[in-house]
Design a protein around this motif. Structure first.
Motif, PDB file in Angstrom:
ATOM      1  N   LEU A 172       0.932  -1.177  -0.182  1.00  0.00           N
ATOM      2  CA  LEU A 172      -0.807  -0.279   0.208  1.00  0.00           C
ATOM      3  C   LEU A 172       1.038   1.286  -0.052  1.00  0.00           C
ATOM      4  O   LEU A 172       0.205   1.971  -0.393  1.00  0.00           O
ATOM      5  CB  LEU A 172      -1.283  -0.100   1.052  1.00  0.00           C
ATOM      6  N   PHE A 216      -5.219  -5.788  -7.795  1.00  0.00           N
ATOM      7  CA  PHE A 216      -4.733  -7.461  -7.366  1.00  0.00           C
ATOM      8  C   PHE A 216      -4.813  -6.559  -6.162  1.00  0.00           C
ATOM      9  O   PHE A 216      -5.413  -6.909  -5.464  1.00  0.00           O
ATOM     10  CB  PHE A 216      -3.182  -7.721  -7.500  1.00  0.00           C
ATOM     11  N   ILE A 217      -3.872  -4.941  -5.899  1.00  0.00           N
ATOM     12  CA  ILE A 217      -4.427  -4.575  -4.289  1.00  0.00           C
ATOM     13  C   ILE A 217      -5.394  -4.026  -4.280  1.00  0.00           C
ATOM     14  O   ILE A 217      -6.141  -4.314  -3.268  1.00  0.00           O
ATOM     15  CB  ILE A 217      -3.139  -3.687  -4.451  1.00  0.00           C
ATOM     16  N   ASP A 262      -8.542  -4.069  -5.793  1.00  0.00           N
ATOM     17  CA  ASP A 262      -9.498  -5.264  -5.724  1.00  0.00           C
ATOM     18  C   ASP A 262     -10.716  -5.344  -4.311  1.00  0.00           C
ATOM     19  O   ASP A 262     -11.651  -5.396  -4.885  1.00  0.00           O
ATOM     20  CB  ASP A 262      -9.269  -6.457  -6.836  1.00  0.00           C
ATOM     21  N   ARG A 263     -10.273  -5.477  -4.013  1.00  0.00           N
ATOM     22  CA  ARG A 263     -11.127  -6.032  -2.497  1.00  0.00           C
ATOM     23  C   ARG A 263     -12.360  -4.821  -2.515  1.00  0.00           C
ATOM     24  O   ARG A 263     -13.638  -4.706  -2.392  1.00  0.00           O
ATOM     25  CB  ARG A 263     -10.620  -6.363  -1.572  1.00  0.00           C
ATOM     26  N   ARG A 308     -14.585  -3.346  -6.055  1.00  0.00           N
ATOM     27  CA  ARG A 308     -15.142  -4.574  -6.248  1.00  0.00           C
ATOM     28  C   ARG A 308     -16.502  -4.600  -5.707  1.00  0.00           C
ATOM     29  O   ARG A 308     -18.564  -5.185  -6.056  1.00  0.00           O
ATOM     30  CB  ARG A 308     -15.240  -6.057  -6.108  1.00  0.00           C
ATOM     31  N   LEU A 312     -17.085  -1.947  -9.557  1.00  0.00           N
ATOM     32  CA  LEU A 312     -16.047  -1.699 -10.125  1.00  0.00           C
ATOM     33  C   LEU A 312     -15.431  -3.288  -9.817  1.00  0.00           C
ATOM     34  O   LEU A 312     -14.974  -3.713  -9.089  1.00  0.00           O
ATOM     35  CB  LEU A 312     -15.645  -0.172  -9.132  1.00  0.00           C
ATOM     36  N   ALA A 338     -17.245  -9.896 -13.312  1.00  0.00           N
ATOM     37  CA  ALA A 338     -16.488  -9.284 -13.066  1.00  0.00           C
ATOM     38  C   ALA A 338     -15.187 -10.045 -13.068  1.00  0.00           C
ATOM     39  O   ALA A 338     -15.319 -11.438 -12.965  1.00  0.00           O
ATOM     40  CB  ALA A 338     -15.085  -8.132 -12.560  1.00  0.00           C
ATOM     41  N   PRO A 339     -14.220 -10.287 -14.281  1.00  0.00           N
ATOM     42  CA  PRO A 339     -13.053 -11.905 -14.090  1.00  0.00           C
ATOM     43  C   PRO A 339     -12.376 -11.445 -13.076  1.00  0.00           C
ATOM     44  O   PRO A 339     -12.261 -10.969 -12.489  1.00  0.00           O
ATOM     45  CB  PRO A 339     -12.272 -11.111 -15.130  1.00  0.00           C
ATOM     46  N   PHE A 340     -12.908 -12.588 -12.377  1.00  0.00           N
ATOM     47  CA  PHE A 340     -12.086 -13.418 -10.442  1.00  0.00           C
ATOM     48  C   PHE A 340     -11.464 -13.796 -10.983  1.00  0.00           C
ATOM     49  O   PHE A 340     -10.589 -13.628  -9.541  1.00  0.00           O
ATOM     50  CB  PHE A 340     -13.313 -14.155 -10.224  1.00  0.00           C
TER      51      PHE A 340
END
Lengths: 759, 73
Positions: free
Chosen positions: A284, A386-387, A389-390, A393, A397, A491-493
């Motif tokens: 982060l 990756f960072i 996404d959580r 989504r 988004l 979304a592509p998971f």
């Protein structure tokens, strides 16, 4: 042989774009596939006569589930190119060959371009190309797309096999092969031999698109179904998974014979970088630093003014050129040539000032796109997703939506354009629709004006603007993802995290230029036209029954007579000396009736309405318009707001208090909210149109923003009145109904879709 | 039943079976997570989701909700 068509197919991140650029040089045409927003590139192969290459979207498989895959599939089946050039990343051979086995079944001659072999050798690994070529039944050419090695050989190989046939060589386990042979016999035996395998496998997979196309009789379908069920029972899995499994099993066998890895388990340079960059604790802070640098370099404080931003430095310079000497210069040139005054005004104040205001952003955007292209090319963009996404989504988004929103704080136009790095169509549309809610640089003066004029410069007004912007994104994201328009395609998971590599200069510059140029082109068309139209609307009108340039008409005392001015002033509710020629412009004539729709929001008067409309040209125009419209008493020109600020601020405060019946602060806040959230400026609307590439979605996005802005301003104004003890009953009922509807939309139960819809 | 979601960072697990159906299952399998494949759990994202795994020699990011569909041992 005349007219060979090559289709370039391969996985994302396999170097496909680089190879395409190496093949075509500058002879390429970028467009979109018919009806969808997937980029379509075509070009002539350089140094060859009549050899054209089409770049298919980067795909992992030929399944019928994602847009890109369907586009690629339809092209290969319906258009049947003469040869497929399959680019395979040699450093990621196993998964890349998965697509290769599917392409081989199409029966179209194929050449494999084995990319990044130099890296494989550098790692000390070995690939037996000869054996691989024999087993797969097609020529393999080792290339380095980046260096351009082997590209000519690949083209030669393509030309030599074009027009032939390709028989897939790979086989599956006994039960599956048996079922496939049976299906070939009963259902597709009248198709050309080399295509039978593909259709048999698709029928086995129960691929709906193929079933529809082949239009088999019910008895044949039942017959096939029996075969499929027998195989499913024997292998204890569904048919589609059986095929996928079989492919990987086959590739596993292939790898054993052709691929030797030197050091198993040793960390590559990319692994080492990634261990730091996406480290649980460091990720982060590093991310924040990278984002800060991108922002500071592209749109922060300029070089020479305590900052490091090359973009802002160049933009300031461009603005000086356009705002200063091109506008003034063109005026003096035209005047010296004796051009008509209206023409001079049109060219200098309309075209140069209007288009110049937009073109001024170009240097900032080019620097920004350059940095984003570098981030994307080197592999960091996937890590951002990756960072982040959580968080993202939850609002429908994706992790990659962060970048457009960050960029959007500077300017919405590059913000919207930065959404192009989001592959998933649903996420991209959602990002485009919500990015402009973030207060951009041009909206800051609006906040400053309202805070200064009515709130004594309180900082909480600006802070609240950002909070409301973020809240608008969150609320919209949650509401929209539950609607039918966004339901269906999650979304592509699963996402590949490609190995880091040094970005290629060519790719980066090309990407930067493509995006920058599409913006410049738009400035020359859409924005040019809207600048001319608005310049005309605010400069011309009818005064006392005579139509013309309102300033000239006001100077003519036989037209703008004292009686007329008095009547007009009374109609507008201002003293005669405050009347400005613009009050008679077409723009004011349009704005006055329109202002009625803002009555329920507390600012239903013509001045704020005109400001809102001119804000569509550029948001900072809202302040400029206030400068003109509230500049009574003082004889200064419009843009000397700073010196005359206090006078104008007092007038703004008085007017808002007057039109809102004493609730000026509330009305002004409501006005600010509406202007921050409603449709963005024309430049940003143009960007939305370009990125949506679909009229329906463009209008939906812009309409949604306006409706949302209206709803929020309505709720704030009406509830504010309620808490102030002076509710407007009808309006309040509407506001509560809207609020209840929004709460319902946000909190209604919703099941995350698990099926990818296909078109 | 142990799933990919339960696997610890640093573990190497073997895929036993894929649950679920349709597009989501196909997508996971297309990316190479098929029966018998060895998967190395590389790391978890700073915010706890998604997970980065190494499969068939490349790095893959997969959300925990989807990792739950992959039965491993």
């Amino acid at each position: 042989m005349a007219g060979i068509r090559i289709a370039l197919a391969g996985n994302p991140n396999s170097g496909k774009t680089t190879l395409f650029n190496a093949l075509t040089g500058t002879q390429q045409f970028v467009g979109n596939w018919p009806g969808v927003t997937v980029e379509k590139k075509e070009g002539k192969v350089r140094g060859q006569k009549d050899v054209n290459v089409t770049d298919l979207p980067g795909i992992y498989s030929l399944s019928p589930y994602t847009l890109e895959e369907v586009v690629a599939r339809n092209y290969l089946i319906d258009e049947r190119p003469d040869v497929i050039l399959n680019i395979v990343d040699a450093t990621n051979l196993e998964r890349n060959l998965y697509l290769t086995t599917q392409l081989a079944e199409l029966g179209i001659p194929m050449v494999i371009a084995l990319n990044m072999m130099d890296l494989v050798r550098k790692n000390g690994d070995q690939i037996n190309t000869k054996e691989l070529s024999r087993q797969l039944g097609c020529p393999i050419v080792e290339i380095s797309a980046l260096k351009g090695d082997g590209v000519d050989e690949a083209v030669k190989a393509c030309v030599s096999v074009a027009g032939g046939k390709m028989m897939p060589q790979h086989s599956f386990s006994g039960a599956v092969d048996h079922a496939l042979a049976h299906i070939e016999e009963v259902a597709v035996h009248d198709l050309p031999e080399e295509r039978q395998r593909w259709y048999a496998i698709k029928l086995f997979e129960r691929d709906e698109k193929v079933l529809e196309k082949l239009n088999l009789s019910q008895s044949v379908r039942d017959h096939i179904e029996k075969d499929i069920q027998a195989a499913e029972k024997e292998l204890d899995d569904d048919a589609e998974s059986i095929i996928t499994n079989e492919r990987y099993v086959y590739i596993g066998g292939l790898m054993k014979g052709c691929y030797k890895k030197k050091n198993k388990g040793q960390m590559t340079a990319s692994d080492k970088i990634d261990r730091v960059v996406t480290n649980r604790w460091l990720a982060l802070p590093i991310f924040a630093l990278v984002m800060y640098l991108v922002y500071a370099l592209a749109m922060g404080a300029p070089i020479g003014d305590g900052g490091i931003s090359l973009g802002t430095f160049l933009t300031d310079w461009t603005n000086d050129v356009f705002g200063g000497w091109l506008t003034d210069g063109s005026r003096s040139v035209m005047e010296s040539l004796g051009a008509a005054e209206w023409l001079t005004g049109l060219v200098s104040d309309g075209i140069f000032a209007g288009v110049g205001a937009v073109l001024g952003f170009v240097p900032q955007m080019l620097v920004l796109f350059l940095l984003l292209c570098i981030l994307e090319d080197c592999g960091y963009m996937a890590r951002i997703a990756f960072i982040m996404d959580r968080i993202f989504r939850r609002f429908g988004l994706s992790g990659k939506s962060f970048i457009p929103m960050l960029v959007g704080t500077g300017c919405g136009v590059p913000g919207v354009m930065a959404s192009r790095t989001i592959e998933n169509e649903r996420d991209r549309r959602m990002t485009i629709m919500t990015t402009c809610f973030i207060p951009c640089g041009a909206k800051l003066p609006i906040i400053g004006l309202i805070a200064g004029a009515l709130f004594g410069g309180a900082t909480w007004v600006a802070t609240s603007a950002y909070f409301i912007g973020v809240a608008a994104i969150v609320i919209s994201g949650i509401m929209l993802k539950k609607t039918k328009m966004f339901a269906g395609d999650p979304a592509p998971f699963v996402m590949e995290l490609p190995a880091y590599h040094v970005p290629s200069v060519g790719n980066v510059l090309r990407g930067t230029w493509e995006r920058g140029w599409s913006f410049i082109k738009r400035a020359g068309t859409v924005i040019l036209i809207s600048s001319i139209v608005l310049w005309f609307l605010q400069g011309y009108g009818s005064v006392n029954g005579k139509f013309g340039n309102v300033e000239e008409l006001y100077e003519d005392e036989t037209v703008a007579t004292e009686e007329y001015k008095e009547a007009k002033a009374e109609q507008m509710g201002v003293p005669v000396e405050e009347l400005s020629p613009m009050d008679d412009s077409v723009l004011a004539d349009i704005a006055t009736p329109v202002s009625t729709i803002f009555k329920p929001l507390g600012f239903g008067s013509w001045r704020p309405t005109v400001a809102t409309v001119t804000g569509l040209i550029a948001k900072e125009n809202v302040v400029g318009t206030f400068g003109v419209l509230y500049n009574y008493e003082a004889e200064t020109e419009d843009d000397e707001l700073d010196e005359e600020g206090s006078q104008i601020w007092t007038n703004v405060e008085d007017d808002f208090n007057k039109i809102s019946g004493g609730y000026g602060k509330l009305a002004a806040f409501s006005f600010m909210l509406f202007n921050l959230l409603c449709a963005p400026c024309f430049a940003a609307m143009g960007a939305i149109k370009r990125e949506m590439n679909n009229a329906k979605w463009t209008w939906f996005a812009i309409g949604y923003m306006c409706v949302f802005a209206y709803a929020i301003a309505l709720i704030v104004w009406q509830l504010g009145r309620l808490f102030a003890g002076a509710p407007q009953i009808v309006g309040l009922i509407f506001a509560l109904a809207v609020l209840a509807f929004m709460l319902y939309m946000v909190f209604r139960p919703y099941k995350e879709a698990t099926k990818l819809a296909s078109r | 039943m142990k799933t990919l979601r339960d696997a610890k960072i640093g573990d190497t697990v073997k895929v036993v079976k894929l649950h679920g159906e349709g597009a989501v299952k196909r997508r996971i399998m297309d990316m190479g997570l098929t029966k018998g494949t060895e998967v190395f759990i590389r790391k978890v994202a700073p915010l706890g989701d998604p997970v980065e795994v190494n499969v068939r020699g490349y790095e893959l990011s997969i959300r925990k909700a989807d990792a739950e569909m992959v039965e491993v041992q």
